[in-house]
Design an enzyme around this catalytic site. Structure first.
Site, PDB file in Angstrom:
ATOM      1  CB  SER A  27     -15.520   8.471  -5.066  1.00 44.53           C
ATOM      2  OG  SER A  27     -16.530   9.435  -5.311  1.00 44.53           O
ATOM      3  CG  ASN A 114     -16.111  19.309 -12.565  1.00 38.07           C
ATOM      4  OD1 ASN A 114     -16.329  18.164 -12.147  1.00 38.07           O
ATOM      5  ND2 ASN A 114     -16.093  19.612 -13.859  1.00 38.07           N
ATOM      6  CB  THR A 159      29.754  11.693  12.120  1.00 37.13           C
ATOM      7  OG1 THR A 159      31.056  11.237  12.488  1.00 37.13           O
ATOM      8  CG2 THR A 159      29.516  13.083  12.704  1.00 37.13           C
ATOM      9  CG  HIS A 160      30.618   8.402   9.165  1.00 39.92           C
ATOM     10  ND1 HIS A 160      30.598   8.436   7.785  1.00 39.92           N
ATOM     11  CD2 HIS A 160      31.229   9.555   9.559  1.00 39.92           C
ATOM     12  CE1 HIS A 160      31.209   9.535   7.360  1.00 39.92           C
ATOM     13  NE2 HIS A 160      31.582  10.243   8.422  1.00 39.92           N
ATOM     14  CB  SER A 281       9.250 -11.987  22.389  1.00 41.60           C
ATOM     15  OG  SER A 281       9.333 -13.307  21.901  1.00 41.60           O
ATOM     16  CE  LYS A 287      13.632  -9.218  21.181  1.00 45.97           C
ATOM     17  NZ  LYS A 287      13.429 -10.066  20.020  1.00 45.97           N
ATOM     18  CG  ASN A 289      10.280  -6.980  20.709  1.00 48.66           C
ATOM     19  OD1 ASN A 289      11.491  -7.073  20.928  1.00 48.66           O
ATOM     20  ND2 ASN A 289       9.502  -8.019  20.510  1.00 48.66           N
ATOM     21  CD  GLU A 294      10.452  -2.980  15.835  1.00 56.45           C
ATOM     22  OE1 GLU A 294      10.896  -3.869  15.115  1.00 56.45           O
ATOM     23  OE2 GLU A 294       9.894  -3.211  16.922  1.00 56.45           O
ATOM     24  CE1 TYR A 321     -12.858  15.917 -10.935  1.00 60.14           C
ATOM     25  CE2 TYR A 321     -13.975  14.974 -12.834  1.00 60.14           C
ATOM     26  CZ  TYR A 321     -13.576  14.878 -11.517  1.00 60.14           C
ATOM     27  OH  TYR A 321     -13.885  13.776 -10.782  1.00 60.14           O
ATOM     28  CD  GLN A 326     -14.414   9.191  -8.178  1.00 56.09           C
ATOM     29  OE1 GLN A 326     -15.335   9.959  -8.405  1.00 56.09           O
ATOM     30  NE2 GLN A 326     -14.487   7.900  -8.442  1.00 56.09           N
ATOM     31  CE  LYS A 329     -12.686  12.546  -3.819  1.00 56.14           C
ATOM     32  NZ  LYS A 329     -12.230  13.399  -4.937  1.00 56.14           N
TER      33      LYS A 329
HETATM   34  N1  ARG Z   1     -16.571  12.132  -7.243  1.00 58.00           N
HETATM   35  C1  ARG Z   1     -15.945  13.093  -8.066  1.00 58.00           C
HETATM   36  C2  ARG Z   1     -14.496  13.334  -7.647  1.00 58.00           C
HETATM   37  O1  ARG Z   1     -14.154  12.924  -6.603  1.00 58.00           O
HETATM   38  C3  ARG Z   1     -16.672  14.392  -7.996  1.00 58.00           C
HETATM   39  C4  ARG Z   1     -16.547  15.231  -9.215  1.00 58.00           C
HETATM   40  C5  ARG Z   1     -17.216  14.589 -10.355  1.00 58.00           C
HETATM   41  N2  ARG Z   1     -17.291  15.455 -11.459  1.00 58.00           N
HETATM   42  C6  ARG Z   1     -17.625  15.012 -12.686  1.00 58.00           C
HETATM   43  N3  ARG Z   1     -17.635  15.874 -13.616  1.00 58.00           N
HETATM   44  N4  ARG Z   1     -17.878  13.739 -12.891  1.00 58.00           N
HETATM   45  O2  ARG Z   1     -13.704  13.894  -8.369  1.00 58.00           O
END
Ligand code: ARG
Length: 462
Positions: A27, A114, A159-160, A281, A287, A289, A294, A321, A326, A329
């Site tokens: 990650s 964790n 409205t509408h 454009s 134009k 835009n 948008e 966990y 993972q 994120k």
């Molecule tokens: N890179 C992991 C995550 O984002 C960190 C936690 C990993 N924990 C484990 N027991 N492998 O969740």
């Protein structure tokens, strides 16, 4: 040649991972963004380990100093990130070992990745709540500026998307100020609820070391430690609350963006977007835009997507966990980045756009927008039941339509053929200015109400 086993957890492994295993497992490509939070969490943890006598003061000082060096290496772009080291936590710790040697190995006492990742991500999301609040306040101020300038500029209310009743520009702008205020309160609520510390939950069960969880919670600005170690490492609803708040906010942004697209069209000409927020454009010279509007409208999809994606990742995961988590994120980062960009762009557009006052007024006067005022007059002045007044007004609208004119263009004699009691003073309520000025109920569109609300918001936002 077989790759060697991971130096962090490879004690029982004879060989290293397959390259594809490494690719799916790592990650570090995105969680490097958590470096400042990771280092803050580790520094707090090290200080606590020393204060409780679990490690020596000397080791804690070496760790805390070394972590600052790591942070500056990351900030200056010289940090040697390694995919083999999986994630930000192990990259930082490995580098700390290079820098300070043996004491680095004591940092992970009474801790697990964790609770480490839970604390890092919470800190990051908490910071995004603060940034969203700041960005929303700036957007509110830009809209408030528009509202103040045009507190009594009449425009059609819809409205509408059909002309309904005349309203004021200021009133329309303030509608969004209200929405964005509720968005701010949603981020604030989410922040308040997420502000508890998972650190010290360790892998899932807590630890046998005599740690002080309140101390690390305090050091990181949390209100208190989380009360259940299983919950502490398994919970991601803090991120979901952020994404849900972001989604609702994004939906509001998208509605405003859509209005700006419509309003800046040649058919409406309600607003002129500033050059700073328009594009031309390459083939059609006429134009202008509204690309930023948008794109705001479109980017909202990614934010909704992140919310659904994380809900889907989390549903059905047994405690505590799982590596699935993972995947919390990357999309949260993307959603937050795009929310902040959309807020900044909307703030710029809103501050720099020009309402076309004359066009707004001309549009407000069309579409029989004062028909309700006429019906109300018939009720108030002639004592008609509203349903009958509605019917009489409908006939007058049909008459005006037949003559291809607006209600105020009908003659009194014309009107009297529909209802004999109608008097000349009916024309007082048929002008759009009269119409809006009369809507003085609390929260109504009358300029007097709008000015009162502008004053209120200036106080709140200052
Ligand atoms: N890179 C992991 C995550 O984002 C960190 C936690 C990993 N924990 C484990 N027991 N492998 O969740």
């Amino acid at each position: 040649m077989t790759k060697s086993a991971n130096t962090m957890w490879g004690g029982r492994f004879a060989a290293g991972p397959d390259a594809i295993m490494e690719a799916i497992n790592a990650s570090i490509g995105y969680d490097r963004r958590l470096a400042p939070q990771d280092i803050a969490g580790s520094r707090a943890h090290a200080a606590m380990l020393a204060a409780t006598g679990i490690i020596t003061d000397n080791d804690a000082s070496a760790i805390r100093e070394g972590l600052l060096t790591v942070l500056s290496e990351i900030e200056t772009g010289v940090f040697p990130f390694s995919t083999a080291l999986e994630d930000i936590h192990m990259n930082v710790e490995a580098r700390l070992r290079d820098l300070i040697g043996e004491p680095a190995g004591r940092l992970h006492t009474a801790r697990s990745r964790n609770d480490q990742v839970a604390v890092d991500f919470r800190l990051w999301v908490r910071d995004q709540c603060d940034q969203a609040d700041e960005a929303l306040a700036a957007l509110q101020s830009a809209l408030l500026g528009q509202a103040e300038a045009g507190a009594d500029w009449v425009m059609p209310g819809f409205t509408h998307l059909q002309t309904a009743q005349p309203v004021t520009w200021g009133h329309h702008m303030l509608a969004y100020v209200e929405m964005f205020a509720r968005d701010r309160s949603r981020f604030a609520d989410a922040r308040r609820r997420m502000n508890t510390s998972p650190l010290g939950a360790a892998a899932l069960a807590g630890t046998s070391f005599p740690i002080d969880r309140q101390m690390t919670a305090d050091a990181l600005g949390f209100d208190r430690p989380m009360s259940n170690s299983l919950d502490a490492v398994a919970d991601r609803d803090f991120a979901l609350e952020f994404l849900a708040s972001a989604s609702i906010c994004a939906m509001h942004l998208s509605r405003l963006a859509e209005e700006l697209v419509i309003w800046s069209s040649a058919q409406f000409r309600f607003v002129k977007m500033s050059d700073k927020w328009s594009t031309g454009s390459s083939i059609m010279p006429q134009k202008r835009n509204p690309d930023a509007a948008e794109l705001i409208r479109a980017k909202i999809g990614r934010i909704f997507g992140a919310n659904v994606a994380l809900m889907t990742v989390m549903k059905g995961l047994p405690l505590t966990y799982s590596k699935d988590m993972q995947e919390d994120k990357e999309q949260t980062f993307d959603a937050a980045d795009n929310l902040m960009l959309a807020l900044a762009a909307m703030t710029g557009m809103a501050a720099d756009m020009t309402a076309e006052r004359e066009n707004l007024k001309a549009a407000a006067s069309g579409g029989f927008s004062t028909a309700t005022d006429l019906a109300d007059w018939l009720v108030r002045e002639l004592g008609l039941p509203f349903r009958e007044a509605h019917h009489v007004t409908g006939s007058l609208v049909a008459m005006a339509e037949g003559k291809n004119c607006d209600l105020p263009d009908l003659t009194l004699a014309d009107m009297q053929t529909v209802h004999g009691g109608i008097r000349a003073d009916v024309f007082d309520v048929l002008g759009v200015e009269n119409s809006v000025a009369s809507r003085t109920s609390f929260g109504g569109t009358a300029p007097s109400q709008v000015r009162a609300q502008v004053a209120h918001w200036k106080e709140v936002l200052k």
